[in-house]
Design a protein around this motif. Structure first.
Motif, PDB file in Angstrom:
ATOM      1  N   GLU A  80      -0.158  93.087 -16.087  1.00 32.13           N
ATOM      2  CA  GLU A  80      -0.826  92.003 -16.721  1.00 32.13           C
ATOM      3  C   GLU A  80      -2.328  91.450 -15.378  1.00 32.13           C
ATOM      4  OE1 GLU A  80       2.688  91.518 -19.055  1.00 32.13           O
ATOM      5  OE2 GLU A  80       2.404  91.672 -17.060  1.00 32.13           O
ATOM      6  N   ILE A  81      -2.107  92.033 -14.555  1.00 25.11           N
ATOM      7  CA  ILE A  81      -3.026  91.588 -13.813  1.00 25.11           C
ATOM      8  C   ILE A  81      -4.274  92.208 -13.534  1.00 25.11           C
ATOM      9  CG2 ILE A  81      -2.402  93.207 -11.936  1.00 25.11           C
ATOM     10  CD1 ILE A  81      -3.034  91.121  -9.804  1.00 25.11           C
ATOM     11  N   GLU A  82      -4.059  93.879 -14.478  1.00 21.86           N
ATOM     12  CA  GLU A  82      -5.196  94.463 -14.744  1.00 21.86           C
ATOM     13  C   GLU A  82      -6.029  93.689 -15.395  1.00 21.86           C
ATOM     14  OE1 GLU A  82      -3.702  98.102 -16.565  1.00 21.86           O
ATOM     15  OE2 GLU A  82      -2.678  98.592 -15.238  1.00 21.86           O
ATOM     16  N   LEU A  83      -5.013  92.622 -16.585  1.00 18.24           N
ATOM     17  CA  LEU A  83      -6.891  91.407 -17.849  1.00 18.24           C
ATOM     18  C   LEU A  83      -8.087  90.781 -16.503  1.00 18.24           C
ATOM     19  CD1 LEU A  83      -4.358  90.760 -20.192  1.00 18.24           C
ATOM     20  CD2 LEU A  83      -5.804  92.311 -20.930  1.00 18.24           C
ATOM     21  N   ARG A  84      -7.387  90.762 -15.144  1.00 18.21           N
ATOM     22  CA  ARG A  84      -8.256  89.794 -14.930  1.00 18.21           C
ATOM     23  C   ARG A  84      -9.372  90.157 -14.178  1.00 18.21           C
ATOM     24  NH1 ARG A  84     -11.063  87.206 -12.617  1.00 18.21           N
ATOM     25  NH2 ARG A  84     -10.558  85.504 -11.411  1.00 18.21           N
ATOM     26  N   GLY A  85      -9.926  92.355 -14.079  1.00 18.38           N
ATOM     27  CA  GLY A  85     -10.519  92.317 -13.338  1.00 18.38           C
ATOM     28  C   GLY A  85     -10.817  92.937 -12.524  1.00 18.38           C
ATOM     29  N   GLY A  86     -11.382  92.936 -11.292  1.00 17.64           N
ATOM     30  CA  GLY A  86     -10.981  94.018 -10.637  1.00 17.64           C
ATOM     31  C   GLY A  86     -10.450  95.044  -9.899  1.00 17.64           C
ATOM     32  N   ALA A  87     -10.275  96.636 -10.719  1.00 15.80           N
ATOM     33  CA  ALA A  87      -9.558  97.172 -10.670  1.00 15.80           C
ATOM     34  C   ALA A  87     -10.032  97.688  -9.413  1.00 15.80           C
ATOM     35  CB  ALA A  87      -9.477  97.927 -11.971  1.00 15.80           C
ATOM     36  N   HIS A  88      -8.509  98.252  -9.015  1.00 12.13           N
ATOM     37  CA  HIS A  88      -9.027  99.201  -7.464  1.00 12.13           C
ATOM     38  C   HIS A  88      -9.101  98.234  -6.409  1.00 12.13           C
ATOM     39  CE1 HIS A  88      -8.033 102.970 -10.093  1.00 12.13           C
ATOM     40  NE2 HIS A  88      -9.459 102.270 -10.948  1.00 12.13           N
ATOM     41  N   TYR A  89      -8.957  96.503  -6.740  1.00 12.37           N
ATOM     42  CA  TYR A  89      -9.472  96.282  -5.829  1.00 12.37           C
ATOM     43  C   TYR A  89      -8.485  96.889  -4.267  1.00 12.37           C
ATOM     44  CZ  TYR A  89      -8.772  92.084  -2.680  1.00 12.37           C
ATOM     45  OH  TYR A  89      -8.794  91.113  -1.931  1.00 12.37           O
ATOM     46  N   SER A  90      -7.016  96.731  -4.198  1.00 10.64           N
ATOM     47  CA  SER A  90      -6.805  96.906  -3.508  1.00 10.64           C
ATOM     48  C   SER A  90      -6.667  98.127  -2.214  1.00 10.64           C
ATOM     49  CB  SER A  90      -4.669  96.771  -3.179  1.00 10.64           C
ATOM     50  OG  SER A  90      -4.842  97.897  -4.419  1.00 10.64           O
ATOM     51  N   ASP A  91      -7.236  99.054  -3.664  1.00  9.23           N
ATOM     52  CA  ASP A  91      -7.943 100.198  -2.759  1.00  9.23           C
ATOM     53  C   ASP A  91      -8.989 100.819  -1.957  1.00  9.23           C
ATOM     54  OD1 ASP A  91      -6.117 102.392  -4.130  1.00  9.23           O
ATOM     55  OD2 ASP A  91      -6.965 102.187  -6.032  1.00  9.23           O
ATOM     56  N   ALA A  92      -9.739  99.781  -2.066  1.00 14.12           N
ATOM     57  CA  ALA A  92     -11.484  99.461  -1.615  1.00 14.12           C
ATOM     58  C   ALA A  92     -10.680  98.313  -0.492  1.00 14.12           C
ATOM     59  CB  ALA A  92     -12.090  99.034  -2.730  1.00 14.12           C
ATOM     60  N   ALA A  93     -10.488  97.222  -1.046  1.00 15.02           N
ATOM     61  CA  ALA A  93     -10.123  96.356   0.985  1.00 15.02           C
ATOM     62  C   ALA A  93      -8.845  97.283   1.864  1.00 15.02           C
ATOM     63  CB  ALA A  93      -9.237  94.831   0.557  1.00 15.02           C
ATOM     64  N   CYS A  94      -7.887  97.680   1.478  1.00 17.94           N
ATOM     65  CA  CYS A  94      -6.787  98.426   2.101  1.00 17.94           C
ATOM     66  C   CYS A  94      -7.271  99.940   2.858  1.00 17.94           C
ATOM     67  CB  CYS A  94      -5.655  98.748   1.736  1.00 17.94           C
ATOM     68  SG  CYS A  94      -4.981  97.059   1.319  1.00 17.94           S
ATOM     69  N   ASN A  95      -8.316 100.375   1.471  1.00 16.36           N
ATOM     70  CA  ASN A  95      -8.210 102.175   2.267  1.00 16.36           C
ATOM     71  C   ASN A  95      -9.729 101.416   3.421  1.00 16.36           C
ATOM     72  OD1 ASN A  95      -7.323 103.233   0.770  1.00 16.36           O
ATOM     73  ND2 ASN A  95      -9.462 104.355  -1.105  1.00 16.36           N
ATOM     74  N   LEU A  96     -10.413 100.454   3.179  1.00 19.66           N
ATOM     75  CA  LEU A  96     -11.394 100.200   4.434  1.00 19.66           C
ATOM     76  C   LEU A  96     -10.665  99.593   5.916  1.00 19.66           C
ATOM     77  CD1 LEU A  96     -14.218  99.482   5.199  1.00 19.66           C
ATOM     78  CD2 LEU A  96     -14.482  97.066   4.331  1.00 19.66           C
ATOM     79  N   ILE A  97     -10.219  98.720   5.557  1.00 21.71           N
ATOM     80  CA  ILE A  97      -9.582  98.585   6.499  1.00 21.71           C
ATOM     81  C   ILE A  97      -8.133  99.613   7.371  1.00 21.71           C
ATOM     82  CG2 ILE A  97      -7.173  96.783   7.316  1.00 21.71           C
ATOM     83  CD1 ILE A  97      -7.799  94.777   5.233  1.00 21.71           C
ATOM     84  N   ASN A  98      -7.478 100.241   7.035  1.00 22.21           N
ATOM     85  CA  ASN A  98      -6.914 101.409   7.026  1.00 22.21           C
ATOM     86  C   ASN A  98      -8.109 102.342   7.742  1.00 22.21           C
ATOM     87  OD1 ASN A  98      -4.490 102.478   7.655  1.00 22.21           O
ATOM     88  ND2 ASN A  98      -5.561 104.341   6.186  1.00 22.21           N
ATOM     89  N   SER A  99      -9.502 102.517   7.512  1.00 22.89           N
ATOM     90  CA  SER A  99      -9.932 103.563   7.859  1.00 22.89           C
ATOM     91  C   SER A  99      -9.903 102.780   9.443  1.00 22.89           C
ATOM     92  CB  SER A  99     -10.921 104.109   7.115  1.00 22.89           C
ATOM     93  OG  SER A  99     -10.135 104.220   5.791  1.00 22.89           O
ATOM     94  N   ILE A 100     -10.642 102.257   9.090  1.00 26.47           N
ATOM     95  CA  ILE A 100     -11.118 101.102  10.132  1.00 26.47           C
ATOM     96  C   ILE A 100     -10.574 101.223  11.648  1.00 26.47           C
ATOM     97  CG2 ILE A 100     -11.880  99.013  11.810  1.00 26.47           C
ATOM     98  CD1 ILE A 100     -13.683  98.014   8.888  1.00 26.47           C
ATOM     99  N   TYR A 101      -9.174 100.472  11.358  1.00 30.74           N
ATOM    100  CA  TYR A 101      -8.365 100.451  12.232  1.00 30.74           C
ATOM    101  C   TYR A 101      -8.042 102.064  12.745  1.00 30.74           C
ATOM    102  CZ  TYR A 101      -3.005  99.741  14.379  1.00 30.74           C
ATOM    103  OH  TYR A 101      -1.984 100.588  15.082  1.00 30.74           O
ATOM    104  N   ASN A 102      -7.201 102.930  11.796  1.00 34.31           N
ATOM    105  CA  ASN A 102      -7.416 104.585  12.131  1.00 34.31           C
ATOM    106  C   ASN A 102      -7.950 105.199  12.579  1.00 34.31           C
ATOM    107  OD1 ASN A 102      -4.463 104.247  11.812  1.00 34.31           O
ATOM    108  ND2 ASN A 102      -4.727 103.844   9.973  1.00 34.31           N
TER     109      ASN A 102
END
Length: 438
Positions: free
Chosen positions: A306-328
Protein backbone atom coordinates in the motif's frame (compact mmCIF):
# COMPACT_ATOMS: atom_id res chain seq x y z
CA UNK A 1 34.53 -2.87 5.61
CA UNK A 2 34.10 0.15 7.84
CA UNK A 3 30.83 0.17 9.72
CA UNK A 4 28.58 3.10 8.78
CA UNK A 5 26.32 5.40 10.71
CA UNK A 6 23.34 6.75 8.75
CA UNK A 7 21.01 9.44 10.10
CA UNK A 8 17.59 10.12 8.58
CA UNK A 9 16.04 13.50 9.38
CA UNK A 10 12.28 13.05 9.13
CA UNK A 11 12.54 9.43 10.20
CA UNK A 12 8.84 9.28 11.08
CA UNK A 13 7.91 9.77 7.43
CA UNK A 14 5.65 7.25 5.75
CA UNK A 15 8.44 6.83 3.18
CA UNK A 16 10.85 5.35 5.73
CA UNK A 17 9.96 1.67 5.15
CA UNK A 18 11.13 2.18 1.52
CA UNK A 19 14.48 3.36 2.83
CA UNK A 20 14.74 0.52 5.36
CA UNK A 21 14.04 -2.05 2.65
CA UNK A 22 16.69 -0.45 0.43
CA UNK A 23 19.33 -0.67 3.15
CA UNK A 24 18.41 -4.29 3.90
CA UNK A 25 18.75 -5.25 0.22
CA UNK A 26 22.25 -3.74 0.13
CA UNK A 27 23.42 -5.07 3.48
CA UNK A 28 26.24 -7.08 1.88
CA UNK A 29 27.82 -4.03 0.22
CA UNK A 30 26.64 -1.22 2.48
CA UNK A 31 27.63 -2.18 6.05
CA UNK A 32 25.35 0.03 8.12
CA UNK A 33 25.92 -0.49 11.81
CA UNK A 34 23.65 2.27 13.15
CA UNK A 35 20.54 3.80 11.61
CA UNK A 36 19.24 6.82 13.49
CA UNK A 37 15.69 8.00 12.77
CA UNK A 38 15.13 11.61 13.86
CA UNK A 39 11.93 13.62 14.07
CA UNK A 40 10.30 16.49 15.97
CA UNK A 41 7.88 16.41 18.89
CA UNK A 42 4.81 16.57 16.62
CA UNK A 43 6.02 13.44 14.84
CA UNK A 44 6.95 11.46 17.96
CA UNK A 45 4.12 8.91 17.65
CA UNK A 46 4.83 8.18 13.99
CA UNK A 47 8.56 7.97 14.70
CA UNK A 48 8.06 5.24 17.27
CA UNK A 49 5.80 3.29 14.92
CA UNK A 50 8.38 3.52 12.12
CA UNK A 51 11.24 2.62 14.47
CA UNK A 52 9.47 -0.53 15.64
CA UNK A 53 8.56 -1.54 12.08
CA UNK A 54 12.17 -0.98 11.00
CA UNK A 55 13.42 -3.28 13.77
CA UNK A 56 10.94 -6.00 12.74
CA UNK A 57 11.95 -5.69 9.08
CA UNK A 58 15.65 -5.90 9.97
CA UNK A 59 15.10 -8.88 12.26
CA UNK A 60 13.16 -10.74 9.57
CA UNK A 61 15.99 -10.10 7.09
CA UNK A 62 18.60 -11.18 9.65
CA UNK A 63 20.49 -7.95 8.97
CA UNK A 64 22.93 -6.57 11.52
CA UNK A 65 21.65 -2.98 11.75
CA UNK A 66 20.87 -1.25 15.03
CA UNK A 67 17.96 1.21 14.88
CA UNK A 68 17.72 4.27 17.14
CA UNK A 69 14.87 6.77 17.34
CA UNK A 70 15.27 10.23 18.83
CA UNK A 71 13.93 13.76 18.89
CA UNK A 72 17.45 15.05 19.56
CA UNK A 73 18.99 15.80 16.18
CA UNK A 74 22.41 16.65 17.57
CA UNK A 75 22.61 13.37 19.46
CA UNK A 76 21.93 11.51 16.24
CA UNK A 77 24.32 13.48 14.00
CA UNK A 78 27.51 12.92 16.00
CA UNK A 79 30.05 11.09 13.79
CA UNK A 80 27.49 10.29 11.08
CA UNK A 81 28.78 9.09 7.69
CA UNK A 82 25.61 9.84 5.72
CA UNK A 83 22.70 12.12 6.57
CA UNK A 84 19.47 11.79 4.61
CA UNK A 85 16.61 14.28 4.79
CA UNK A 86 12.94 13.61 4.03
CA UNK A 87 11.07 16.08 6.20
CA UNK A 88 8.12 18.39 5.59
CA UNK A 89 8.02 21.63 7.60
CA UNK A 90 4.41 22.26 8.59
CA UNK A 91 3.46 18.70 7.66
CA UNK A 92 0.51 18.02 5.38
CA UNK A 93 -1.54 20.96 6.66
CA UNK A 94 1.06 23.30 5.16
CA UNK A 95 0.96 21.34 1.90
CA UNK A 96 -2.80 21.77 1.81
CA UNK A 97 -2.37 25.55 1.98
CA UNK A 98 0.30 25.38 -0.73
CA UNK A 99 -2.16 23.62 -3.01
CA UNK A 100 -5.43 25.37 -2.25
CA UNK A 101 -4.58 29.06 -1.81
CA UNK A 102 -3.13 29.60 -5.32
CA UNK A 103 -6.22 28.03 -6.87
CA UNK A 104 -8.29 30.96 -5.53
CA UNK A 105 -6.24 33.21 -7.83
CA UNK A 106 -6.52 30.90 -10.87
CA UNK A 107 -2.96 29.68 -10.37
CA UNK A 108 -1.90 26.03 -10.07
CA UNK A 109 -1.22 24.99 -6.48
CA UNK A 110 1.41 22.27 -6.26
CA UNK A 111 4.00 21.38 -3.65
CA UNK A 112 7.10 21.85 -5.82
CA UNK A 113 5.94 24.19 -8.59
CA UNK A 114 4.68 27.78 -8.56
CA UNK A 115 3.62 29.49 -5.29
CA UNK A 116 3.31 26.19 -3.40
CA UNK A 117 6.82 25.19 -4.32
CA UNK A 118 8.20 28.57 -3.33
CA UNK A 119 6.55 28.55 0.10
CA UNK A 120 7.65 24.99 0.72
CA UNK A 121 11.20 26.17 -0.01
CA UNK A 122 10.83 29.23 2.25
CA UNK A 123 9.82 26.96 5.12
CA UNK A 124 12.43 24.31 4.35
CA UNK A 125 15.67 26.12 3.51
CA UNK A 126 16.21 27.66 6.99
CA UNK A 127 15.82 24.20 8.55
CA UNK A 128 18.31 22.68 6.11
CA UNK A 129 20.74 25.46 6.97
CA UNK A 130 20.34 24.65 10.69
CA UNK A 131 21.00 20.97 9.96
CA UNK A 132 24.15 21.89 8.04
CA UNK A 133 25.43 24.02 10.92
CA UNK A 134 25.01 21.01 13.22
CA UNK A 135 26.79 18.81 10.67
CA UNK A 136 29.73 21.22 10.44
CA UNK A 137 30.28 20.69 14.15
CA UNK A 138 29.26 17.06 14.67
CA UNK A 139 29.95 15.19 11.41
CA UNK A 140 32.00 17.45 9.12
CA UNK A 141 32.89 14.62 6.72
CA UNK A 142 29.34 13.36 6.20
CA UNK A 143 27.48 13.39 2.91
CA UNK A 144 24.02 14.97 3.07
CA UNK A 145 21.58 13.26 0.70
CA UNK A 146 18.44 15.40 0.54
CA UNK A 147 15.20 13.93 -0.74
CA UNK A 148 13.33 16.89 0.77
CA UNK A 149 11.38 18.92 -1.81
CA UNK A 150 11.84 21.15 -3.68
CA UNK A 151 15.11 19.28 -4.13
CA UNK A 152 16.72 21.52 -6.74
CA UNK A 153 15.81 24.83 -5.13
CA UNK A 154 16.99 23.59 -1.74
CA UNK A 155 20.32 22.53 -3.27
CA UNK A 156 20.65 25.93 -4.98
CA UNK A 157 20.37 27.62 -1.59
CA UNK A 158 22.83 25.24 0.08
CA UNK A 159 25.57 25.73 -2.52
CA UNK A 160 25.07 29.51 -2.61
CA UNK A 161 24.87 30.26 1.10
CA UNK A 162 26.05 27.44 3.38
CA UNK A 163 29.65 26.72 2.42
CA UNK A 164 28.84 22.97 2.67
CA UNK A 165 30.08 21.06 -0.39
CA UNK A 166 29.04 17.47 0.32
CA UNK A 167 25.35 17.97 -0.44
CA UNK A 168 23.30 16.16 -3.09
CA UNK A 169 19.66 16.83 -3.96
CA UNK A 170 17.80 13.74 -5.03
CA UNK A 171 14.56 13.00 -6.85
CA UNK A 172 12.99 9.74 -8.00
CA UNK A 173 11.43 11.21 -11.19
CA UNK A 174 14.24 10.19 -13.58
CA UNK A 175 14.12 6.62 -12.26
CA UNK A 176 10.33 6.57 -12.66
CA UNK A 177 10.69 7.79 -16.27
CA UNK A 178 13.25 5.08 -16.97
CA UNK A 179 11.02 2.33 -15.56
CA UNK A 180 7.97 3.60 -17.48
CA UNK A 181 9.89 3.56 -20.76
CA UNK A 182 11.24 0.07 -20.08
CA UNK A 183 7.71 -1.17 -19.39
CA UNK A 184 6.22 0.59 -22.40
CA UNK A 185 8.76 -0.89 -24.82
CA UNK A 186 9.11 -4.20 -22.97
CA UNK A 187 12.82 -3.64 -22.34
CA UNK A 188 15.16 -4.81 -19.57
CA UNK A 189 15.44 -1.72 -17.37
CA UNK A 190 18.99 -2.68 -16.36
CA UNK A 191 20.09 -2.43 -20.00
CA UNK A 192 18.45 0.96 -20.50
CA UNK A 193 20.34 4.24 -20.15
CA UNK A 194 18.88 7.73 -20.45
CA UNK A 195 21.03 10.87 -20.48
CA UNK A 196 19.21 13.49 -18.42
CA UNK A 197 19.79 17.23 -18.06
CA UNK A 198 17.74 20.18 -16.82
CA UNK A 199 16.35 21.15 -13.43
CA UNK A 200 14.55 19.25 -10.70
CA UNK A 201 11.01 18.45 -11.92
CA UNK A 202 12.03 20.13 -15.17
CA UNK A 203 14.46 17.51 -16.39
CA UNK A 204 14.67 16.09 -19.90
CA UNK A 205 15.80 12.76 -21.29
CA UNK A 206 18.03 13.88 -24.15
CA UNK A 207 19.23 10.49 -25.40
CA UNK A 208 18.05 6.93 -24.77
CA UNK A 209 20.30 3.90 -25.24
CA UNK A 210 19.46 0.20 -25.06
CA UNK A 211 22.37 -2.22 -24.87
CA UNK A 212 24.53 0.57 -26.24
CA UNK A 213 22.35 1.44 -29.24
CA UNK A 214 20.55 4.78 -29.36
CA UNK A 215 16.76 4.37 -29.51
CA UNK A 216 15.65 7.94 -28.70
CA UNK A 217 13.42 8.41 -31.76
CA UNK A 218 11.73 5.04 -31.22
CA UNK A 219 11.00 5.92 -27.59
CA UNK A 220 9.58 9.35 -28.44
CA UNK A 221 7.37 7.84 -31.15
CA UNK A 222 6.09 5.17 -28.77
CA UNK A 223 5.37 7.72 -26.04
CA UNK A 224 3.36 9.78 -28.53
CA UNK A 225 1.24 6.80 -29.56
CA UNK A 226 0.76 5.81 -25.93
CA UNK A 227 -0.44 9.23 -24.80
CA UNK A 228 -2.91 9.66 -27.65
CA UNK A 229 -4.85 6.64 -26.35
CA UNK A 230 -5.21 7.84 -22.76
CA UNK A 231 -8.09 9.57 -21.08
CA UNK A 232 -7.18 12.67 -19.05
CA UNK A 233 -7.63 10.99 -15.70
CA UNK A 234 -5.15 8.29 -16.74
CA UNK A 235 -2.80 10.78 -18.36
CA UNK A 236 -2.58 12.81 -15.18
CA UNK A 237 0.06 10.51 -13.74
CA UNK A 238 1.99 9.96 -16.97
CA UNK A 239 3.32 12.24 -19.75
CA UNK A 240 0.27 13.94 -21.33
CA UNK A 241 1.60 15.26 -24.62
CA UNK A 242 0.52 14.75 -28.23
CA UNK A 243 2.66 12.85 -30.69
CA UNK A 244 3.27 16.06 -32.67
CA UNK A 245 4.44 17.93 -29.59
CA UNK A 246 6.83 15.17 -28.49
CA UNK A 247 8.28 14.83 -31.98
CA UNK A 248 8.96 18.56 -32.13
CA UNK A 249 10.37 18.60 -28.61
CA UNK A 250 12.66 15.74 -29.65
CA UNK A 251 13.39 14.72 -26.06
CA UNK A 252 11.55 13.15 -23.11
CA UNK A 253 10.09 15.65 -20.61
CA UNK A 254 9.55 14.98 -16.94
CA UNK A 255 5.88 14.32 -16.13
CA UNK A 256 5.97 17.53 -14.04
CA UNK A 257 6.34 19.55 -17.25
CA UNK A 258 2.60 19.06 -17.74
CA UNK A 259 2.16 21.93 -15.25
CA UNK A 260 3.72 24.21 -17.86
CA UNK A 261 2.92 22.61 -21.23
CA UNK A 262 -0.77 21.84 -20.52
CA UNK A 263 -1.17 24.48 -17.81
CA UNK A 264 -4.85 25.31 -18.32
CA UNK A 265 -5.93 21.67 -18.27
CA UNK A 266 -3.88 21.04 -15.17
CA UNK A 267 -5.35 24.06 -13.39
CA UNK A 268 -8.91 23.00 -14.25
CA UNK A 269 -8.23 19.46 -13.09
CA UNK A 270 -6.70 20.65 -9.80
CA UNK A 271 -9.57 23.08 -9.19
CA UNK A 272 -12.17 20.38 -9.83
CA UNK A 273 -10.43 17.88 -7.55
CA UNK A 274 -9.99 20.45 -4.77
CA UNK A 275 -13.65 21.46 -4.95
CA UNK A 276 -14.51 17.82 -4.21
CA UNK A 277 -12.11 17.68 -1.27
CA UNK A 278 -9.59 15.75 -3.34
CA UNK A 279 -6.46 17.89 -3.39
CA UNK A 280 -3.31 15.80 -3.27
CA UNK A 281 -2.64 16.83 0.35
CA UNK A 282 -6.13 15.73 1.36
CA UNK A 283 -5.70 12.41 -0.45
CA UNK A 284 -2.29 11.84 1.13
CA UNK A 285 -3.66 12.50 4.62
CA UNK A 286 -6.06 9.59 4.19
CA UNK A 287 -3.38 7.39 2.63
CA UNK A 288 -1.01 8.10 5.51
CA UNK A 289 -3.69 7.41 8.12
CA UNK A 290 -4.24 3.96 6.62
CA UNK A 291 -0.51 3.33 6.19
CA UNK A 292 0.32 4.06 9.80
CA UNK A 293 -2.46 1.77 10.95
CA UNK A 294 -0.71 -0.97 8.97
CA UNK A 295 2.75 0.05 10.18
CA UNK A 296 1.60 -0.24 13.78
CA UNK A 297 0.59 -3.89 13.32
CA UNK A 298 3.11 -5.87 15.39
CA UNK A 299 2.87 -8.74 12.90
CA UNK A 300 3.98 -6.60 9.94
CA UNK A 301 7.67 -7.11 9.17
CA UNK A 302 7.91 -6.13 5.48
CA UNK A 303 7.22 -2.99 3.50
CA UNK A 304 3.48 -3.10 2.69
CA UNK A 305 2.39 -2.82 -0.93
CA UNK A 306 0.00 0.00 0.00
CA UNK A 307 2.98 2.35 0.33
CA UNK A 308 2.86 2.67 -3.47
CA UNK A 309 -0.27 4.83 -3.06
CA UNK A 310 1.85 7.38 -1.21
CA UNK A 311 3.97 8.19 -4.27
CA UNK A 312 7.74 8.21 -4.26
CA UNK A 313 8.10 5.04 -6.32
CA UNK A 314 11.72 3.82 -6.48
CA UNK A 315 12.66 6.23 -3.67
CA UNK A 316 14.81 3.59 -2.00
CA UNK A 317 16.56 2.84 -5.30
CA UNK A 318 17.45 6.51 -5.73
CA UNK A 319 18.65 7.09 -2.16
CA UNK A 320 20.30 3.76 -1.40
CA UNK A 321 21.97 3.38 -4.79
CA UNK A 322 23.51 6.82 -4.35
CA UNK A 323 24.86 6.09 -0.86
CA UNK A 324 26.10 2.67 -1.99
CA UNK A 325 27.91 4.15 -5.00
CA UNK A 326 29.63 6.87 -2.96
CA UNK A 327 30.71 4.42 -0.28
CA UNK A 328 31.98 1.80 -2.76
CA UNK A 329 33.28 4.26 -5.39
CA UNK A 330 31.27 2.44 -8.06
CA UNK A 331 31.59 5.13 -10.74
CA UNK A 332 28.17 4.27 -12.14
CA UNK A 333 25.77 6.81 -13.66
CA UNK A 334 22.93 8.32 -11.62
CA UNK A 335 20.84 11.47 -11.91
CA UNK A 336 21.24 13.97 -9.08
CA UNK A 337 21.02 17.68 -8.27
CA UNK A 338 24.48 19.19 -8.02
CA UNK A 339 26.57 22.07 -9.33
CA UNK A 340 26.66 22.25 -13.12
CA UNK A 341 30.41 22.82 -13.45
CA UNK A 342 30.21 23.21 -17.23
CA UNK A 343 28.24 20.02 -17.93
CA UNK A 344 25.18 21.69 -19.49
CA UNK A 345 25.98 24.87 -21.42
CA UNK A 346 22.46 26.23 -20.84
CA UNK A 347 23.47 26.97 -17.22
CA UNK A 348 26.33 28.70 -15.44
CA UNK A 349 28.95 26.63 -13.66
CA UNK A 350 27.76 27.73 -10.19
CA UNK A 351 24.09 26.88 -10.80
CA UNK A 352 22.50 23.65 -9.58
CA UNK A 353 21.19 21.30 -12.26
CA UNK A 354 19.59 17.87 -12.29
CA UNK A 355 21.88 15.87 -14.52
CA UNK A 356 23.41 12.46 -15.22
CA UNK A 357 26.58 12.07 -13.17
CA UNK A 358 29.30 9.53 -12.55
CA UNK A 359 29.07 8.75 -8.83
CA UNK A 360 32.43 8.41 -7.09
CA UNK A 361 33.74 8.37 -3.52
CA UNK A 362 34.28 12.11 -3.98
CA UNK A 363 30.68 12.65 -5.03
CA UNK A 364 28.92 13.23 -8.35
CA UNK A 365 30.84 14.22 -11.48
CA UNK A 366 28.39 15.72 -14.03
CA UNK A 367 28.58 14.30 -17.55
CA UNK A 368 28.88 16.81 -20.38
CA UNK A 369 25.47 17.15 -22.05
CA UNK A 370 25.89 20.23 -24.22
CA UNK A 371 22.98 22.61 -24.60
CA UNK A 372 19.31 21.92 -23.90
CA UNK A 373 16.92 21.87 -26.88
CA UNK A 374 15.91 25.41 -27.85
CA UNK A 375 12.23 24.65 -27.14
CA UNK A 376 12.90 24.14 -23.44
CA UNK A 377 16.01 26.20 -22.72
CA UNK A 378 14.11 29.46 -22.19
CA UNK A 379 11.67 27.91 -19.75
CA UNK A 380 14.51 26.35 -17.79
CA UNK A 381 16.39 29.64 -17.64
CA UNK A 382 13.26 31.37 -16.36
CA UNK A 383 12.80 28.75 -13.64
CA UNK A 384 16.47 28.98 -12.68
CA UNK A 385 16.12 32.76 -12.20
CA UNK A 386 13.05 32.11 -10.03
CA UNK A 387 15.00 29.51 -8.00
CA UNK A 388 17.96 31.82 -7.39
CA UNK A 389 15.68 34.66 -6.23
CA UNK A 390 13.58 32.33 -4.06
CA UNK A 391 16.71 31.01 -2.39
CA UNK A 392 17.82 34.58 -1.73
CA UNK A 393 14.41 35.39 -0.27
CA UNK A 394 14.55 32.36 2.03
CA UNK A 395 17.87 33.63 3.37
CA UNK A 396 17.17 37.36 3.68
CA UNK A 397 13.44 37.38 4.51
CA UNK A 398 12.88 40.24 2.07
CA UNK A 399 9.31 40.63 0.78
CA UNK A 400 10.38 42.34 -2.45
CA UNK A 401 12.71 39.46 -3.28
CA UNK A 402 10.04 36.78 -3.07
CA UNK A 403 7.53 39.04 -4.85
CA UNK A 404 9.94 39.37 -7.77
CA UNK A 405 10.65 35.64 -7.71
CA UNK A 406 6.99 34.67 -7.88
CA UNK A 407 6.18 37.32 -10.48
CA UNK A 408 8.67 35.81 -12.94
CA UNK A 409 7.51 32.25 -12.26
CA UNK A 410 5.81 30.91 -15.43
CA UNK A 411 2.78 29.73 -13.46
CA UNK A 412 2.09 33.28 -12.24
CA UNK A 413 3.71 36.06 -14.31
CA UNK A 414 1.58 38.79 -12.77
CA UNK A 415 2.83 41.05 -9.95
CA UNK A 416 -0.65 41.83 -8.61
CA UNK A 417 -1.61 38.15 -8.44
CA UNK A 418 1.79 37.24 -6.97
CA UNK A 419 1.39 39.86 -4.21
CA UNK A 420 -2.11 38.66 -3.31
CA UNK A 421 -0.99 35.03 -3.09
CA UNK A 422 2.11 35.90 -1.07
CA UNK A 423 0.16 38.02 1.42
CA UNK A 424 -2.32 35.24 2.12
CA UNK A 425 0.34 32.53 2.25
CA UNK A 426 2.57 34.54 4.55
CA UNK A 427 -0.33 34.82 6.97
CA UNK A 428 -1.01 31.07 7.13
CA UNK A 429 2.74 30.32 7.30
CA UNK A 430 3.63 32.95 9.92
CA UNK A 431 4.66 30.30 12.46
CA UNK A 432 7.37 29.07 10.07
CA UNK A 433 8.47 32.28 8.38
CA UNK A 434 9.50 34.60 11.21
CA UNK A 435 12.06 36.33 8.95
CA UNK A 436 9.21 37.96 7.03
CA UNK A 437 7.43 39.33 10.11
CA UNK A 438 9.78 42.23 10.79
Amino acid sequence: MNKLKVVTIGGGSSYSPELIEGFIKRNDTLPIDELWLVDIEEGKGKLEIIGNLARRMIKKANADIKVFTTLDRREALKDADFVTTQFRVGQLDAREHDELIPLKYRVIGQETNGPGGMFKALRTIPVIMDIIEDCKELCPDAWIISFTNPAGLNAEAVFRYSGWKKFIGLCNSPIVIKHRIAKLLNLDVEELRIDFAGLNHMVFGLHVYYKGDEITKEVISKLGEYNENLSFSERFETIPYTKEFLNTLNCIPSPYLRYYFVKQQMYEHAFEEASKGGSRAQVVKEVEKNLFEKYADVNLDVKPKEIELRGGAHYSDAACNLINSIYNNLCDIQIVNTLNNGACSSFRDDEVVEISCVITKDGPKPITMGRLPIMVEGLCRQIKSYEIMSAEGAMNGNYSTILSALTINPLVQDETVAAAIIDEMLEVNKNYLSKFSS
